[in-house]
Scaffold this active site. Structure first.
Site, PDB file in Angstrom:
ATOM      1  N   ASP A   1       1.181   0.393  -5.090  1.00  0.00           N
ATOM      2  CA  ASP A   1       0.020   0.790  -5.898  1.00  0.00           C
ATOM      3  C   ASP A   1       0.058   2.250  -6.366  1.00  0.00           C
ATOM      4  O   ASP A   1      -0.361   2.565  -7.469  1.00  0.00           O
ATOM      5  CB  ASP A   1      -1.308   0.463  -5.195  1.00  0.00           C
ATOM      6  CG  ASP A   1      -1.526   1.196  -3.874  1.00  0.00           C
ATOM      7  OD1 ASP A   1      -0.548   1.707  -3.279  1.00  0.00           O
ATOM      8  OD2 ASP A   1      -2.681   1.242  -3.409  1.00  0.00           O
ATOM      9  N   HIS A   2       0.570   3.148  -5.528  1.00  0.00           N
ATOM     10  CA  HIS A   2       0.596   4.574  -5.891  1.00  0.00           C
ATOM     11  C   HIS A   2       1.413   5.318  -4.850  1.00  0.00           C
ATOM     12  O   HIS A   2       1.876   4.737  -3.878  1.00  0.00           O
ATOM     13  CB  HIS A   2      -0.817   5.160  -5.994  1.00  0.00           C
ATOM     14  CG  HIS A   2      -1.677   4.861  -4.787  1.00  0.00           C
ATOM     15  ND1 HIS A   2      -1.496   5.465  -3.574  1.00  0.00           N
ATOM     16  CD2 HIS A   2      -2.678   3.972  -4.612  1.00  0.00           C
ATOM     17  CE1 HIS A   2      -2.361   4.993  -2.702  1.00  0.00           C
ATOM     18  NE2 HIS A   2      -3.091   4.069  -3.297  1.00  0.00           N
TER      19      HIS A   2
ATOM     20  N   HIS B   1      -0.924   3.473   4.876  1.00  0.00           N
ATOM     21  CA  HIS B   1      -1.882   4.338   4.177  1.00  0.00           C
ATOM     22  C   HIS B   1      -1.964   5.667   4.923  1.00  0.00           C
ATOM     23  O   HIS B   1      -1.934   5.694   6.145  1.00  0.00           O
ATOM     24  CB  HIS B   1      -3.254   3.652   4.140  1.00  0.00           C
ATOM     25  CG  HIS B   1      -4.249   4.309   3.235  1.00  0.00           C
ATOM     26  ND1 HIS B   1      -4.830   5.512   3.516  1.00  0.00           N
ATOM     27  CD2 HIS B   1      -4.754   3.903   2.046  1.00  0.00           C
ATOM     28  CE1 HIS B   1      -5.653   5.839   2.531  1.00  0.00           C
ATOM     29  NE2 HIS B   1      -5.626   4.883   1.622  1.00  0.00           N
TER      30      HIS B   1
ATOM     31  N   THR C   1      -6.144   2.871  -5.233  1.00  0.00           N
ATOM     32  CA  THR C   1      -5.942   1.425  -5.164  1.00  0.00           C
ATOM     33  C   THR C   1      -6.765   0.691  -6.213  1.00  0.00           C
ATOM     34  O   THR C   1      -6.286  -0.228  -6.875  1.00  0.00           O
ATOM     35  CB  THR C   1      -6.355   0.876  -3.776  1.00  0.00           C
ATOM     36  OG1 THR C   1      -5.548   1.478  -2.776  1.00  0.00           O
ATOM     37  CG2 THR C   1      -6.164  -0.633  -3.706  1.00  0.00           C
TER      38      THR C   1
ATOM     39  N   GLU D   1       0.820  -1.213   0.000  1.00  0.00           N
ATOM     40  CA  GLU D   1       0.000   0.000   0.000  1.00  0.00           C
ATOM     41  C   GLU D   1       0.859   1.271   0.000  1.00  0.00           C
ATOM     42  O   GLU D   1       1.800   1.377   0.802  1.00  0.00           O
ATOM     43  CB  GLU D   1      -0.948  -0.017   1.218  1.00  0.00           C
ATOM     44  CG  GLU D   1      -1.841   1.212   1.332  1.00  0.00           C
ATOM     45  CD  GLU D   1      -2.711   1.450   0.097  1.00  0.00           C
ATOM     46  OE1 GLU D   1      -3.234   0.465  -0.460  1.00  0.00           O
ATOM     47  OE2 GLU D   1      -2.849   2.613  -0.315  1.00  0.00           O
TER      48      GLU D   1
END
Ligand code: GP9
Ligand code: MN
Length: 428
Positions: free
Chosen positions: A257-258, A198, A82, A38
């Protein structure tokens, strides 16, 4: 209409890259684990705080001799974050210009996703995530994508102190996931989506085992702490895999993911990177995320090709030896020796080994502005890249908003029947 998808197929066929025969089918019949890190950015790899590695376990995995690690791999997500990453990874289609494709179209659209393809070839398929199943409409979308099982929060023992932010803490999530993973008939395709790293990067005191960074930006400085925790969780998970014997029978795919740190934090980013300031080009490079493929016997190393999340599905299909010459996919195999390396962002910007376009500015690969310095020939080739970027995004949007896959499937693919799947705990 069906005419639209025929046109798109013709375009894809013309631009599809040829598989690299020294990798094709190397993972045939192997279990596949997709490990989702994440908000994990590439800069964290080998990054140190006060001389201490933030992610020692992931670093070790990154340079393992059986791991192919990509150091020019970019996240290409838009607002769907996500869910965009998931959509790209398992469908080779982009997220939408705004909103989330999983939320808006995941329930109703026809998909020809990687889990479905593998399920039809004798794989069991499962997704694992420590948040409620309805987040990003996963509980519906995963059926459309061919997931037999979705182990969401309901499947996990939850008590006070087990969760932070959106759901279960990664260590607890992964530890409890193992018992389900071990029950999956092999070969399996399993995706594990972590959560603790996150925004806003909260973590209980006990698990804060590395110092925060000292940029003074309070939304940024906790990032390395939750990344460090995620790394420990990853390390524990790898040990479970080794202990269970799964490690040697599985292709392990790890990706971020980012971004975790958004472009609103330029000053802090500059400090983290040890720079005076950051340009738009630096910020584009800051969108790199890890992408690693590990398998016993695989010839590993650092691969410098430019690529992104859209390219994962074709890469994995070639490794698994699954014919993908007649599929609707907008990426290309990262291991192919002859591939287009234009990485398209959701807003139409692109990066590539020679030139990158950010807004209306063209940069060379040193981050120098060359907008008005290009020769005619260079300009023409940049224009071609720009056209390709726009075309790719508009085809993706056409496919998703027009539900165009209902008009086309490869002859070997069986249309997914969502009612084959139920994720209720009582059915487990
Ligand atoms: C929620 C998690 C976070 O379940 O996947 O999604 P994000 O905010 O990163 O898109
Ligand atoms: Mn995310």
């Amino acid at each position: 209409s069906s005419k639209d998808i025929t046109k798109i197929l013709a375009y894809i066929k013309k631009h599809r890259s040829v598989a690299n025969m020294s990798y094709y089918g190397k993972a045939k019949g192997k279990n596949v684990i997709i490990f989702h890190l994440e908000s994990f950015q590439q800069f964290l790899i080998n990054y140190k705080v006060n001389g201490k590695e933030v992610t020692p376990n992931i670093n070790k995995f990154y340079s393992n001799k059986n791991t192919i690690s990509f150091d020019n791999f970019f996240n290409q997500v838009g607002q769907g974050k996500t869910s965009d990453a998931e959509t790209m990874l398992e469908n080779s289609l982009f997220g939408l210009p705004s909103g989330s494709a999983m939320t808006t179209y995941g329930t109703t659209n026809t998909f020809e996703a990687l889990p479905a393809i593998l399920n039809q070839r004798g794989y069991s398929t499962a997704a694992f995530h420590g948040d409620v199943g309805s987040f990003w409409n996963r509980d519906n979308t995963y059926k459309s994508w061919g997931y037999q099982y979705f182990f969401s929060e309901n499947y996990y023992k939850v008590k006070s102190g087990y969760s932070v932010g959106y759901g279960l803490k990664d260590k607890i999530f992964l530890k409890q996931s193992v018992k389900y993973l071990q029950q999956l008939p092999q070969p399996f395709y399993a995706k594990l989506i972590t959560l603790t790293n996150h925004y806003p990067y909260e973590l209980d005191k006990k698990n804060q085992t590395i110092a925060k960074t000292k940029t003074g930006d309070s939304t940024v400085d906790g990032y390395v702490q939750t990344a460090h925790y995620l790394d420990q969780a990853f390390g524990e998970f790898i040990s479970y895999l080794k202990k269970s014997g799964l490690y040697n029978k599985t292709m392990i795919v790890v990706y971020g993911d980012h971004y975790g740190i958004s472009n609103n934090h330029k000053k802090a980013i500059a400090q983290l990177l040890g720079k005076k300031s950051v340009s738009s080009y630096d910020l584009a490079m800051f969108q790199k995320v890890p992408f690693m493929i590990h398998m016993k016997g695989l010839q590993g190393g650092i691969n410098h090709t430019y690529g992104g999340e859209i390219d994962v599905m074709p890469t994995l299909m070639d490794l698994l030896g699954i014919k993908n010459t007649d599929t609707v996919q907008l990426g290309n195999d990262l291991l192919s020796t002859k591939r287009n390396q234009t990485v398209v962002f959701r807003d139409g910007d692109f990066v590539s080994p020679k030139y990158s376009k950010i807004g209306s500015t063209i940069y060379d690969n040193n981050g120098k502005v060359v907008t008005n310095k290009l020769t005619k020939k260079q300009k023409a080739s940049v224009n071609k890249q720009e056209a390709r970027a726009d075309k790719t995004l508009s085809m993706s949007d056409e496919i998703i908003t027009g539900d165009l896959l209902r008009f086309y499937k490869p002859s070997w693919f069986k249309k997914v029947n969502k009612s084959d799947y139920s994720y209720k705990v009582s059915d487990a």
